[in-house]
Design a protein around this motif. Structure first.
Motif, PDB file in Angstrom:
ATOM      1  N   THR A 172       4.698  39.096 -16.560  1.00  0.00           N
ATOM      2  CA  THR A 172       5.005  39.881 -17.748  1.00  0.00           C
ATOM      3  C   THR A 172       5.904  41.021 -17.307  1.00  0.00           C
ATOM      4  OG1 THR A 172       2.867  39.335 -18.759  1.00  0.00           O
ATOM      5  CG2 THR A 172       4.074  41.221 -19.662  1.00  0.00           C
ATOM      6  N   LEU A 173       7.133  41.038 -17.815  1.00  0.00           N
ATOM      7  CA  LEU A 173       8.120  42.032 -17.405  1.00  0.00           C
ATOM      8  C   LEU A 173       7.840  43.389 -18.049  1.00  0.00           C
ATOM      9  CD1 LEU A 173      11.293  39.759 -17.623  1.00  0.00           C
ATOM     10  CD2 LEU A 173       9.980  40.386 -15.579  1.00  0.00           C
ATOM     11  N   ALA A 174       8.621  44.390 -17.649  1.00  0.00           N
ATOM     12  CA  ALA A 174       8.375  45.765 -18.077  1.00  0.00           C
ATOM     13  C   ALA A 174       8.435  45.937 -19.593  1.00  0.00           C
ATOM     14  CB  ALA A 174       9.383  46.697 -17.391  1.00  0.00           C
ATOM     15  N   ASP A 175       9.217  45.106 -20.293  1.00  0.00           N
ATOM     16  CA  ASP A 175       9.348  45.222 -21.746  1.00  0.00           C
ATOM     17  C   ASP A 175       8.321  44.391 -22.502  1.00  0.00           C
ATOM     18  OD1 ASP A 175      10.370  42.763 -21.032  1.00  0.00           O
ATOM     19  OD2 ASP A 175      11.856  42.748 -22.644  1.00  0.00           O
ATOM     20  N   GLY A 176       7.467  43.661 -21.782  1.00  0.00           N
ATOM     21  CA  GLY A 176       6.472  42.803 -22.423  1.00  0.00           C
ATOM     22  C   GLY A 176       6.880  41.350 -22.512  1.00  0.00           C
ATOM     23  N   THR A 177       8.110  41.026 -22.117  1.00  0.00           N
ATOM     24  CA  THR A 177       8.551  39.634 -22.093  1.00  0.00           C
ATOM     25  C   THR A 177       7.736  38.840 -21.075  1.00  0.00           C
ATOM     26  OG1 THR A 177      10.809  40.088 -22.833  1.00  0.00           O
ATOM     27  CG2 THR A 177      10.491  38.116 -21.475  1.00  0.00           C
ATOM     28  N   LYS A 178       7.321  37.635 -21.461  1.00  0.00           N
ATOM     29  CA  LYS A 178       6.538  36.791 -20.564  1.00  0.00           C
ATOM     30  C   LYS A 178       7.397  35.638 -20.048  1.00  0.00           C
ATOM     31  CE  LYS A 178       2.078  37.797 -22.743  1.00  0.00           C
ATOM     32  NZ  LYS A 178       0.879  37.225 -23.398  1.00  0.00           N
ATOM     33  N   VAL A 179       7.255  35.347 -18.755  1.00  0.00           N
ATOM     34  CA  VAL A 179       8.009  34.263 -18.135  1.00  0.00           C
ATOM     35  C   VAL A 179       7.065  33.405 -17.310  1.00  0.00           C
ATOM     36  CG1 VAL A 179      10.031  33.627 -16.772  1.00  0.00           C
ATOM     37  CG2 VAL A 179       9.976  35.849 -17.940  1.00  0.00           C
ATOM     38  N   TRP A 180       7.141  32.092 -17.516  1.00  0.00           N
ATOM     39  CA  TRP A 180       6.405  31.126 -16.703  1.00  0.00           C
ATOM     40  C   TRP A 180       7.402  30.479 -15.744  1.00  0.00           C
ATOM     41  CZ3 TRP A 180       5.266  32.475 -21.538  1.00  0.00           C
ATOM     42  CH2 TRP A 180       3.917  32.572 -21.938  1.00  0.00           C
ATOM     43  N   LEU A 181       7.102  30.465 -14.458  1.00  0.00           N
ATOM     44  CA  LEU A 181       7.994  29.850 -13.484  1.00  0.00           C
ATOM     45  C   LEU A 181       7.442  28.506 -13.046  1.00  0.00           C
ATOM     46  CD1 LEU A 181       8.970  32.824 -11.131  1.00  0.00           C
ATOM     47  CD2 LEU A 181       9.959  32.149 -13.331  1.00  0.00           C
ATOM     48  N   ASN A 182       8.299  27.499 -13.047  1.00  0.00           N
ATOM     49  CA  ASN A 182       7.942  26.183 -12.524  1.00  0.00           C
ATOM     50  C   ASN A 182       8.144  26.186 -11.015  1.00  0.00           C
ATOM     51  OD1 ASN A 182       7.126  23.526 -12.509  1.00  0.00           O
ATOM     52  ND2 ASN A 182       8.628  22.830 -14.011  1.00  0.00           N
ATOM     53  N   ALA A 183       7.876  25.053 -10.376  1.00  0.00           N
ATOM     54  CA  ALA A 183       7.997  24.964  -8.925  1.00  0.00           C
ATOM     55  C   ALA A 183       9.434  25.179  -8.463  1.00  0.00           C
ATOM     56  CB  ALA A 183       7.502  23.592  -8.459  1.00  0.00           C
ATOM     57  N   SER A 184       9.585  25.702  -7.227  1.00  0.00           N
ATOM     58  CA  SER A 184      10.899  25.908  -6.591  1.00  0.00           C
ATOM     59  C   SER A 184      11.825  26.749  -7.461  1.00  0.00           C
ATOM     60  CB  SER A 184      11.550  24.557  -6.268  1.00  0.00           C
ATOM     61  OG  SER A 184      10.749  23.790  -5.406  1.00  0.00           O
ATOM     62  N   THR A 185      11.318  27.874  -7.914  1.00  0.00           N
ATOM     63  CA  THR A 185      12.068  28.744  -8.836  1.00  0.00           C
ATOM     64  C   THR A 185      12.062  30.180  -8.340  1.00  0.00           C
ATOM     65  OG1 THR A 185      11.558  27.344 -10.740  1.00  0.00           O
ATOM     66  CG2 THR A 185      12.140  29.633 -11.212  1.00  0.00           C
ATOM     67  N   THR A 186      13.179  30.876  -8.547  1.00  0.00           N
ATOM     68  CA  THR A 186      13.270  32.305  -8.231  1.00  0.00           C
ATOM     69  C   THR A 186      13.746  33.066  -9.452  1.00  0.00           C
ATOM     70  OG1 THR A 186      13.702  31.975  -5.870  1.00  0.00           O
ATOM     71  CG2 THR A 186      14.406  34.057  -6.823  1.00  0.00           C
ATOM     72  N   TRP A 293       5.299  21.390 -19.114  1.00  0.00           N
ATOM     73  CA  TRP A 293       4.934  21.743 -17.730  1.00  0.00           C
ATOM     74  C   TRP A 293       4.158  23.047 -17.677  1.00  0.00           C
ATOM     75  CZ3 TRP A 293       6.607  26.396 -15.854  1.00  0.00           C
ATOM     76  CH2 TRP A 293       7.695  26.985 -16.471  1.00  0.00           C
ATOM     77  N   LYS A 294       4.478  24.002 -18.555  1.00  0.00           N
ATOM     78  CA  LYS A 294       3.779  25.292 -18.503  1.00  0.00           C
ATOM     79  C   LYS A 294       2.340  25.177 -18.992  1.00  0.00           C
ATOM     80  CE  LYS A 294       4.760  27.566 -22.936  1.00  0.00           C
ATOM     81  NZ  LYS A 294       3.372  27.957 -23.213  1.00  0.00           N
ATOM     82  N   ASP A 295       2.027  24.084 -19.690  1.00  0.00           N
ATOM     83  CA  ASP A 295       0.662  23.829 -20.138  1.00  0.00           C
ATOM     84  C   ASP A 295      -0.049  22.822 -19.243  1.00  0.00           C
ATOM     85  OD1 ASP A 295       0.838  25.530 -22.426  1.00  0.00           O
ATOM     86  OD2 ASP A 295       2.036  23.983 -23.416  1.00  0.00           O
ATOM     87  N   GLY A 296       0.549  22.539 -18.072  1.00  0.00           N
ATOM     88  CA  GLY A 296      -0.113  21.687 -17.099  1.00  0.00           C
ATOM     89  C   GLY A 296       0.105  20.204 -17.288  1.00  0.00           C
TER      90      GLY A 296
END
Length: 369
Positions: A172-186, A293-296
């Protein structure tokens, strides 16, 4: 489980309000039901019983290449039913013939490394699903502190969150934005956003739920494109080494700016932009196939075996070797849990397609049956 309780769980699933505990309860019920009846029911009978219980429309697993039905399961667009039936079908087939498996390969999980502005690297907890950035302090989702860098306060510092092969994490970023990262991600992001704009950089794949702010547009920069939004939900897949960069819009509106040609396109919910060879293509898609993918889940809708196995490779940390390149273009429709053993995932693909799989060490060998 009492029928009334089961019915309430289905209603919550359809409304998207199931808790993690309730998801596990519903999955356990299906698994128990299918396994208890495995010896007494043939495949068609099990399908009919689950259809009557769930009262949903079945989803077909098929080779989209020629539309010939290979087998049908009563998963009905329910995540948990899909997991159960895929598992039932795989275990049922082990009584006859199946792929060669020479060792166990486990699925991925919560794994990530946080790189601070001074270069310090922190291996994040695998028991936590994500981190939260607030007032320049980084917390785990349970409220415990990850990092409190005094020297970075009062100034904007860039940090990086990186998932390895077989890893996934949330932020969860400073502004409240949410990000889900998949494998091998930067994901590269600031400790705080400026007064004029919000911008992050990604390589790999991420799902974004952007906090609305009309005065500060949000920009996601990746290979070959910039995605500009105000508040919306979308998925970006921009892995190095892959020929395409895909942006899939779930809700809201986004603007896609092609970095090479300079052309701009606007996406609407249910649409996907694909940038390949410097050109942008827009098409309607099944959004769930690109966000599951973010839900498994692995969920596919007319996708090639090559694309499917790229995802399998990243998640299970295995290499893929094709003995016959023509198999790469086989296309599939279906769904299975990302948290199943790799043999279950490959077993389903093997049952419905023309490929056979042999696992040797950490390499999957793909050949014709």
């Amino acid at each position: 489980m009492e029928p009334q309780e089961l019915n309430e769980l289905f209603k919550k699933y359809e409304a998207g309000t199931l808790s993690d505990q309730e998801k596990r309860l519903l999955e356990a019920w299906y698994n128990q039901y299918a396994m208890e009846n495995r010896g007494q029911l043939d495949h068609e009978e099990l399908e009919e019983r689950l259809k009557s219980v769930a009262n949903k429309i079945p989803v077909s697993y098929q080779r989209a290449k020629n539309q010939k039905m290979y087998y049908r399961v009563a998963i009905a667009a329910s995540i948990l039913i899909g997991i159960c039936i895929g598992t039932w079908w795989y275990h049922h087939q082990t009584e006859t013939e199946h792929m060669v498996v020479k060792n166990e390969i486990l699925p991925g999980g919560n794994k990530a490394v946080l790189t601070l502005a001074d270069g310090q690297k922190i291996n994040l907890s695998e028991t936590q699903p994500g981190i939260i950035l607030k007032d320049d302090i980084i917390y785990y989702e349970d409220g415990s502190t990850v990092s409190d860098p005094e020297e970075q306060k009062e100034q904007i510092a860039f940090l990086e969150l990186t998932t390895p092969p077989g890893g996934t994490y949330q932020i969860t970023l400073a502004d409240g934005t949410k990000v889900w990262l998949n494998a091998s991600t930067t994901l590269k992001y600031p400790s705080q956003f400026s007064d004029q704009a919000r911008e992050v950089y990604i390589t790999g794949e991420g799902y974004f739920e952007v906090m609305p702010d009309a005065n500060k547009p949000f920009k996601v920069s990746s290979r070959g494109q910039d995605v500009e939004v105000i508040g919306t939900a979308f998925n970006v897949s921009a892995y190095e080494g892959e020929p395409e960069v895909k942006t899939t819009l779930v809700e809201g509106t986004v603007k896609i700016v092609n970095s090479e040609s300079g052309t701009t396109n606007r996406l609407h919910p249910g649409e996907q932009s694909t940038i390949i060879n410097g050109n942008t293509h827009i098409a309607p898609v099944d959004v769930s196939a690109y966000t599951a993918w973010k839900d498994g889940l692995f969920r596919y809708n007319d996708q090639s075996l090559e694309a499917i196995l790229r995802n399998v490779s990243r998640w299970y940390q295995v290499g893929i070797v094709y003995k016959n390149d023509s198999l790469k273009e086989e296309r599939f429709v279906g769904m299975v849990s990302r948290y199943d053993d790799i043999s279950i995932v490959l077993g389903i693909l093997e049952e419905v397609g023309n490929a056979s799989f042999t696992i040797e060490g950490h390499t999957v060998i793909v050949d014709k049956k």
